[in-house]
Design a protein around this motif. Structure first.
Motif, PDB file in Angstrom:
ATOM      1  N   ASP A   1      17.181  54.583  57.787  1.00 15.96           N
ATOM      2  CA  ASP A   1      18.365  54.839  58.960  1.00 15.96           C
ATOM      3  C   ASP A   1      19.686  54.870  58.548  1.00 15.96           C
ATOM      4  OD1 ASP A   1      19.803  55.319  61.250  1.00 15.96           O
ATOM      5  OD2 ASP A   1      18.274  54.316  62.676  1.00 15.96           O
ATOM      6  N   ARG A   2      20.326  55.589  58.239  1.00 15.54           N
ATOM      7  CA  ARG A   2      21.965  55.705  57.695  1.00 15.54           C
ATOM      8  C   ARG A   2      22.514  54.982  58.502  1.00 15.54           C
ATOM      9  NH1 ARG A   2      26.636  57.866  56.605  1.00 15.54           N
ATOM     10  NH2 ARG A   2      27.314  57.956  54.339  1.00 15.54           N
ATOM     11  N   SER A   3      22.255  54.863  59.971  1.00 16.68           N
ATOM     12  CA  SER A   3      23.314  54.446  60.830  1.00 16.68           C
ATOM     13  C   SER A   3      23.029  52.990  60.888  1.00 16.68           C
ATOM     14  CB  SER A   3      22.920  54.767  62.272  1.00 16.68           C
ATOM     15  OG  SER A   3      21.593  54.461  62.737  1.00 16.68           O
ATOM     16  N   LEU A   4      22.105  52.135  60.302  1.00 20.53           N
ATOM     17  CA  LEU A   4      21.867  50.847  60.112  1.00 20.53           C
ATOM     18  C   LEU A   4      22.313  50.426  58.778  1.00 20.53           C
ATOM     19  CD1 LEU A   4      18.338  50.493  61.479  1.00 20.53           C
ATOM     20  CD2 LEU A   4      20.319  50.289  62.842  1.00 20.53           C
ATOM     21  N   LEU A   5      22.958  51.010  58.174  1.00 23.05           N
ATOM     22  CA  LEU A   5      23.407  50.919  56.695  1.00 23.05           C
ATOM     23  C   LEU A   5      24.788  49.889  56.873  1.00 23.05           C
ATOM     24  CD1 LEU A   5      22.984  51.530  53.565  1.00 23.05           C
ATOM     25  CD2 LEU A   5      24.626  53.414  53.836  1.00 23.05           C
ATOM     26  N   LYS A   6      24.728  48.798  56.033  1.00 21.63           N
ATOM     27  CA  LYS A   6      25.745  47.928  55.814  1.00 21.63           C
ATOM     28  C   LYS A   6      26.232  48.244  54.492  1.00 21.63           C
ATOM     29  CE  LYS A   6      24.459  44.418  59.041  1.00 21.63           C
ATOM     30  NZ  LYS A   6      25.881  44.199  59.885  1.00 21.63           N
ATOM     31  N   GLN A   7      27.659  48.527  54.325  1.00 16.46           N
ATOM     32  CA  GLN A   7      28.222  48.905  53.160  1.00 16.46           C
ATOM     33  C   GLN A   7      28.698  47.382  52.199  1.00 16.46           C
ATOM     34  OE1 GLN A   7      28.878  52.189  52.106  1.00 16.46           O
ATOM     35  NE2 GLN A   7      30.070  53.270  53.786  1.00 16.46           N
ATOM     36  N   TYR A   8      28.536  47.539  51.125  1.00 18.26           N
ATOM     37  CA  TYR A   8      29.065  46.528  50.097  1.00 18.26           C
ATOM     38  C   TYR A   8      30.669  46.733  50.213  1.00 18.26           C
ATOM     39  CZ  TYR A   8      24.737  45.083  48.170  1.00 18.26           C
ATOM     40  OH  TYR A   8      23.215  44.654  47.903  1.00 18.26           O
ATOM     41  N   GLN A   9      31.407  45.796  49.855  1.00 19.06           N
ATOM     42  CA  GLN A   9      32.800  45.722  49.464  1.00 19.06           C
ATOM     43  C   GLN A   9      33.183  45.583  47.940  1.00 19.06           C
ATOM     44  OE1 GLN A   9      35.091  43.418  52.232  1.00 19.06           O
ATOM     45  NE2 GLN A   9      36.469  42.878  50.679  1.00 19.06           N
ATOM     46  N   LEU A  10      34.099  46.363  47.373  1.00 21.03           N
ATOM     47  CA  LEU A  10      34.859  46.193  46.364  1.00 21.03           C
ATOM     48  C   LEU A  10      36.358  46.223  46.638  1.00 21.03           C
ATOM     49  CD1 LEU A  10      34.958  46.076  43.232  1.00 21.03           C
ATOM     50  CD2 LEU A  10      34.936  48.716  43.295  1.00 21.03           C
ATOM     51  N   THR A  11      36.832  44.663  46.065  1.00 23.87           N
ATOM     52  CA  THR A  11      38.564  44.677  46.501  1.00 23.87           C
ATOM     53  C   THR A  11      39.117  45.101  45.179  1.00 23.87           C
ATOM     54  OG1 THR A  11      37.876  42.776  47.978  1.00 23.87           O
ATOM     55  CG2 THR A  11      40.135  43.026  47.130  1.00 23.87           C
ATOM     56  N   SER A  12      40.128  45.946  45.310  1.00 27.70           N
ATOM     57  CA  SER A  12      41.111  45.908  44.257  1.00 27.70           C
ATOM     58  C   SER A  12      42.509  45.588  44.610  1.00 27.70           C
ATOM     59  CB  SER A  12      41.166  47.487  43.841  1.00 27.70           C
ATOM     60  OG  SER A  12      41.825  48.240  44.715  1.00 27.70           O
ATOM     61  N   TYR A  13      43.111  44.932  43.467  1.00 27.08           N
ATOM     62  CA  TYR A  13      44.439  44.136  43.872  1.00 27.08           C
ATOM     63  C   TYR A  13      45.617  44.856  43.035  1.00 27.08           C
ATOM     64  CZ  TYR A  13      42.686  41.164  39.915  1.00 27.08           C
ATOM     65  OH  TYR A  13      42.407  40.709  38.636  1.00 27.08           O
ATOM     66  N   ASP A  14      46.547  44.396  43.283  1.00 33.74           N
ATOM     67  CA  ASP A  14      47.736  45.313  42.687  1.00 33.74           C
ATOM     68  C   ASP A  14      47.964  44.630  41.342  1.00 33.74           C
ATOM     69  OD1 ASP A  14      49.999  47.577  42.462  1.00 33.74           O
ATOM     70  OD2 ASP A  14      51.153  45.489  42.054  1.00 33.74           O
ATOM     71  N   HIS A  15      48.019  43.405  41.278  1.00 32.27           N
ATOM     72  CA  HIS A  15      48.329  42.370  40.041  1.00 32.27           C
ATOM     73  C   HIS A  15      47.887  41.107  40.383  1.00 32.27           C
ATOM     74  CE1 HIS A  15      51.984  41.867  42.655  1.00 32.27           C
ATOM     75  NE2 HIS A  15      52.056  40.873  42.241  1.00 32.27           N
TER      76      HIS A  15
END
Length: 616
Positions: free
Chosen positions: A117-131
């Motif tokens: 069920d795609r509505s139950l999906l929790k997404q992973y996070q990827l953080t990108s920083y400037d420097h």
């Protein structure tokens, strides 16, 4: 369907490389293991925050191989990416099915879950920083002491109160329990004071130095009607009850001689109704926005009906909100050479803590940071820390995603999530494995420099005192203090906690320091824990990998492969044995377990509410 039939672990570099937050423009390699027999397609679904998905087909590494791989390059400005995996396959009946693999139900990263069920999906996070944006060494290697100035010490030799305020009351003794005098609407109508001041802090510098403290974070010191000073009356003036500019300079100088830095509290989201700028009660003459629409401060505020209906911080009428996009306010706080940030930073303070940083626009924080950085020298940097109560890497405030940890704004934030984790672990509200997952999630979400620069605490002026949280149980308190001094980040002690001071919610958590009535047992283990940190570089800035062994929580910290420190905590009321058959480090890579085995053997007992620290 078994979890092992489809498997991904964002904390294992076998599955996602590199680990954690990355600099924008870098690429990430993703790999997922799939045991299903008839796989038709594996798609990496990834999108930048606020944008549409990129659908990247993952390629089988080799014939008969069960792993699929793809790479993605981050782009543009820093920010967050969210991702999951879409897998299309045929089951035994040759029916085509689609499943999704995303973050686990506990909202932590690492190992995930399958759902149809795609509505139950929790997404992973990827953080990108400037420097890369490291905080100063003096800060990262230090131990902070948070002083609520009115409640610490009165430096007058006769304990006479300096410049008491009208329509206020002074407590009869320093041992009195704080209370508020309120009207029928719950509004405070008479502020209460004990008489602590800056000269009192100066007098106690030897005590703080002996304790092992290297930085003092002061509650607001600028002129205000209240005892807490978050209702600023005049940013250019030290509150007369606390002293004056000369006294502050003396504090900065004398603290510096002892290797201590001063961190000031910057309250720029709102001011006091009784202030030079709003001036509702005409304390500052006939001017101010409340009294005069032609006041130079009028546009600082937002009135829906003049003068009595105005935006206020959390609808507290005593705290009118300031329009942070107002150019004149920006000039006043940080942009002008004579601004508040420049005025006080050039005196030699170590930096600032920003009150309610969530309520200051990113551009405003960046402006403050730019002003603070102008006072950085080759010999010494300045620090900027923000008050944020949640995971600051993905914080949304007023409908906007915040970017204040991605470079050029905050060095770090107050680490309330770690406080909650420590308390819940010791209270047995979460398991050791859950604590590992919580701490690893923060590590993977935050840029590494920000993770190391977080201001950790187990109590502040906004929380119950830690001794009261544990209902006076010193074993639990000792364990919490050891966590505070050994987890990644910079520990911050709330004044009086080390003396065994109890206290419930505000105002009870703001009692006067119990000079002459300190609990010496509590003082002893605070000194010991501070000493452990001060002598161990690994505990100050070392890398961090947590693990669990059944009900035991532990971690390894190291600055090099040759030398490391391992701590194992027992947050339960019964002795627990180290049994490596139950070892779990959540990364599936084995390196942490090998190092733990070097220093610990199977069967070692960790006593109830106790810990063991070993070093190589």
């Amino acid at each position: 369907m078994s979890r092992r039939q489809v498997y991904f672990n964002s904390w294992s570099e076998h599955f996602r490389r590199p680990f954690g937050a990355i600099q924008t423009g870098e690429s990430v390699r993703f790999r997922i293991h799939i045991e299903l027999k008839y796989v038709l397609s594996v798609i990496l679904m990834i999108h930048k925050d606020g944008e549409t998905f990129h659908e990247i087909e993952m390629v089988r590494k080799a014939v008969q191989n069960k792993e699929f791989e793809a790479s993605f390059q981050t782009y543009g400005a820093s920010g967050l990416y969210f991702y999951h995996f879409r897998i299309v396959y045929r089951d035994r009946d040759q029916t085509e099915r689609t499943i999704y693999y995303g973050k686990a139900d506990d909202d932590c990263e690492g190992r995930g879950n399958i759902t149809e069920d795609r509505s139950l999906l929790k997404q992973y996070q990827l953080t990108s920083y400037d420097h890369r944006d490291p905080a100063p060494d003096w800060y990262c290697h230090g131990v902070i002491y948070h002083i609520f100035v009115d409640r610490f010490f009165n430096g007058d030799p006769h304990h006479k109160i300096q410049n008491p305020k009208k329509n206020s009351f002074i407590y009869a003794t320093e041992g009195d329990t704080p209370c508020y005098i309120k009207d029928e609407n719950g509004e405070i109508i008479r502020w209460d004071f004990f008489g602590g001041n800056l000269s009192g802090i100066i007098a106690k510098l030897p005590y703080l130095h002996d304790l092992g403290v290297t930085a003092l974070y002061l509650s607001p010191i600028f002129e205000a009607r209240s005892n807490h000073k978050y209702d600023t009356g005049d940013y250019r003036t030290i509150d007369p009850m606390f002293g004056d500019t000369e006294t502050l300079q003396k504090l900065i100088t004398k603290a510096g001689r002892l290797g201590m830095h001063i961190i000031l509290d910057g309250v720029f989201s709102h001011v006091g109704a009784d202030s030079h700028y709003f001036n509702q009660f005409k304390t500052y003459g006939d001017g101010g926005a409340y009294n005069n629409p032609n006041s130079p401060y009028f546009d600082w505020f937002t009135f829906s009906r003049y003068p009595d209906c105005y935006d206020a911080w959390w609808n507290v009428r005593d705290l009118p909100s300031v329009n942070k996009s107002n150019v004149l306010f920006q000039d006043f706080i940080y942009r002008s050479p004579e601004s508040i940030i420049h005025r006080w930073t050039k005196m030699g303070i170590g930096g600032w803590r920003l009150d309610v940083a969530d309520e200051l626009p990113d551009t405003f924080i960046a402006g403050i940071r730019s002003a603070v950085d102008q006072h950085t020298t080759k010999e010494e940097g300045k620090v900027l820390i923000g008050e944020v109560w949640e995971d600051a890497s993905h914080k949304v405030s007023y409908g906007l995603r915040r970017h204040y940890l991605e470079g050029g704004m905050l060095h770090g934030v107050m680490n309330y999530p770690f406080r909650l984790m420590i308390i819940n672990l010791i209270k047995q509200k979460i398991t050791a494995e859950q604590a590992v997952r919580i701490s690893m999630t923060q590590k993977s979400n935050y840029p590494d420099e920000a993770f190391r620069a977080n201001m950790n605490n187990i109590g502040t002026h906004d929380t119950e005192r830690i001794l009261t949280v544990f209902r006076g149980d010193k074993r639990k308190l000792r364990l919490a203090v050891q966590f505070l001094m050994t987890l990644p980040g910079v520990p911050c002690i709330y004044y009086g906690d080390e003396a065994g001071l109890p206290g419930g919610k505000d105002p009870d958590n703001r009692r006067f320091f119990p000079w002459g009535r300190e609990d010496m047992e509590t003082m002893s283990f605070y000194r010991s824990a501070i000493g452990e940190r001060r002598k161990d570089i690994n505990l100050q800035v070392g890398n961090f990998f947590p693990f669990s062994i059944d009900r035991l929580f532990g971690f390894i910290r190291y600055s090099s492969d040759e030398a490391f420190t391992i701590a194992v905590f027992n947050p339960t009321p019964v002795d627990q044995a180290i049994e490596f058959a139950l070892f779990n480090d959540q990364t599936d890579e084995g390196r942490t377990e090998r190092r733990v085995r070097e220093l610990f053997s199977d069967g070692i007992l960790v006593a109830a509410f106790d810990f063991i620290i070993k070093r190589k």
